[in-house]
Enzyme design. Structure first.
Site, PDB file in Angstrom:
ATOM      1  N   LYS A  50       0.907  -1.178   0.013  1.00  0.00           N
ATOM      2  CA  LYS A  50       0.043   0.102   0.021  1.00  0.00           C
ATOM      3  C   LYS A  50       0.878   1.271   0.063  1.00  0.00           C
ATOM      4  CE  LYS A  50      -0.407   0.150   5.020  1.00  0.00           C
ATOM      5  NZ  LYS A  50       0.205  -1.329   5.195  1.00  0.00           N
ATOM      6  N   HIS A 110       1.460  -3.326  15.206  1.00  0.00           N
ATOM      7  CA  HIS A 110       1.999  -2.267  14.425  1.00  0.00           C
ATOM      8  C   HIS A 110       2.126  -0.855  15.292  1.00  0.00           C
ATOM      9  CE1 HIS A 110       2.875   0.460  11.106  1.00  0.00           C
ATOM     10  NE2 HIS A 110       2.475  -0.337  10.041  1.00  0.00           N
ATOM     11  N   GLU A 169       6.893  -5.665   8.330  1.00  0.00           N
ATOM     12  CA  GLU A 169       5.938  -4.927   7.371  1.00  0.00           C
ATOM     13  C   GLU A 169       6.520  -3.486   6.917  1.00  0.00           C
ATOM     14  OE1 GLU A 169       2.194  -5.089   8.630  1.00  0.00           O
ATOM     15  OE2 GLU A 169       2.058  -7.308   9.042  1.00  0.00           O
TER      16      GLU A 169
END
Length: 435
Positions: A67, A196, A270
């Site tokens: 993304k 996250h 990530e």
């Protein structure tokens, strides 16, 4: 050097160069339409970031967050180098799989998925996916009971460009143990814990705190009969050209050694902006200028510049990513030149399209001058729109020959031929020093 304005090729440059040289080459010789914005993408910068990650966190397997920037060449480069991927939708999964990436190298890191998305993941073999609530577990039980599930907990940094905890993640102390019990009662396969800390994190000790939560949940899962094998430390890593991952990597490495010394535990991450932020430079052009005069003295007290890209296109990062952009002038200006308070607007007819307010910039900036912005690779192009009829920037790709040779040597043998002969549909052109 003769750099061409051709989006359909990757230009391999025979000499050591920099982005400013390439911008000058493109703008001085009229090879671009100066009324339209464009990007220069240094592929070698992405490769260097990959090397840096491997050297500093060899145990942590990067899964690039698609993304952040889904540019075809970005994805193809990382795929060829063996990077894995974090996808959040059917389209992202499909795009990565089309590069020849095996489904085992993808984590479907969206805790809230539509039914059709779960079915699609099942059909293409993407088994690893995240969840953070009991309703999602019920959905997965019905549609993909063989999935490998990763429980996402909430542990946010105090300082981050974009906080994510208000939308995703469960409380690690109260909710997470209950969800593990629910998954066990449904006979679902939980394989790990993820978190996250927030995109663009500047509170690096938070990683240690989050890994501490993961360790406790690993033990609670073991009591339920699970044998967890994945820790996903998410994103949040800096990527601008004036930042490094040295500090955060030390904290993560030490924390992993403290909480997860067992080598059978697979640690993934990530990263998004880390890989691409500094690889992209945006070049804009001043098409209009308006001076604001003091009504009493009739002297210019400030000025407004209008450029050919704005917040509805590349500079959406100001609204959605809370980025601070720094304008640089392509034309040389004297340090002693008079400056003036300057506001820079984008091209649309919306007053919201405001990029810089009250910056001290040379008074002599005029129509046709170029202003460029570094560190524009993260959360810019994927969100851009042609609102008001203004075109999106083109992207010109380059890599220095020495780096090109190194990249070719790093690519797995099975991917090498495709990379060289047909790199995601881009032809390879050699830019000679004598051209």
């Amino acid at each position: 050097m003769k750099f061409s304005a051709n989006e359909d090729c990757i230009q391999v440059i025979d000499e050591t160069t920099n982005v400013v040289n390439i911008i000058n080459e493109l703008t001085m010789h009229g090879t671009t339409n100066n009324e339209d914005p464009f990007y220069i993408f240094d592929i070698g910068d992405v490769v260097k970031k990959h090397q840096s990650w491997i050297e500093r966190m060899p145990r942590v397997i990067p899964h690039y967050a698609v993304k952040c920037n889904d540019n075809d060449v970005v994805l193809a480069t990382l795929a060829a180098l063996g990077t894995s991927f974090d996808c959040a939708s059917k389209v992202e999964i499909s795009k990565v799989l089309s590069l020849g990436v095996q489904p085992e190298r993808i984590i479907y890191a969206n805790p809230c998925k539509s039914k059709s998305s779960i079915i699609y993941a099942r059909e293409v073999g993407v088994k690893t996916m995240t969840f953070d609530c009991d309703i999602e577990l019920q959905k997965i039980k019905k549609l993909f009971p063989d999935a490998n599930l990763v429980l996402r907990i909430r542990c946010e940094a105090e300082i981050a460009q974009c906080a994510l905890g208000k939308k995703f993640g469960c409380d690690p102390v109260i909710e997470a143990p209950k969800l593990l019990k629910t998954a066990r009662s449904l006979n679902l396969n939980v394989v790990g814990i993820s978190f996250h800390v927030g995109s663009g994190c500047a509170d690096f000790p938070i990683y240690r705190k989050a890994l501490g939560f993961c360790k406790v949940l690993f033990m609670k899962a073991e009591e339920l009969g699970y044998n967890l094998t994945i820790v996903d430390i998410g994103g949040g890593f800096p990527g601008d050209n004036d930042k490094s991952i040295d500090e955060v990597s030390i904290i993560i490495n030490q924390s992993l050694e403290e909480y997860f010394p067992e080598k059978h535990v697979r640690v993934i991450a990530e990263p998004g902006r880390f890989y691409v932020a500094s690889a992209f430079t945006l070049i804009t052009n001043v098409h209009s200028k308006k001076n604001i005069y003091n009504p009493l003295s009739d002297e210019i007290e400030s000025t407004m510049l209008y450029i050919n890209d704005g917040v509805y296109a590349s500079f959406n990062c100001l609204l959605y990513d809370h980025q601070i952009v720094k304008p640089k002038l392509l034309k040389d200006h004297s340090e002693t030149e008079k400056t003036i308070k300057t506001t820079i607007f984008g091209p649309t007819c919306d007053a919201l399209d405001e990029i810089i307010v009250g910056a001290n910039m040379p008074e002599s900036i005029d129509l046709g001058d170029f202003i460029y912005f570094e560190n524009m690779g993260a959360y810019t192009l994927p969100v851009a729109s042609p609102f008001n009829g203004f075109p999106l920037p083109k992207v010109y790709h380059f890599i220095e020959r020495d780096m090109w040779q190194m990249v070719r040597s790093m690519i797995p043998v099975e991917a090498n031929d495709r990379f060289i002969e047909d790199f995601i549909g881009k032809t390879i052109e050699i830019v000679s020093t004598t051209a």
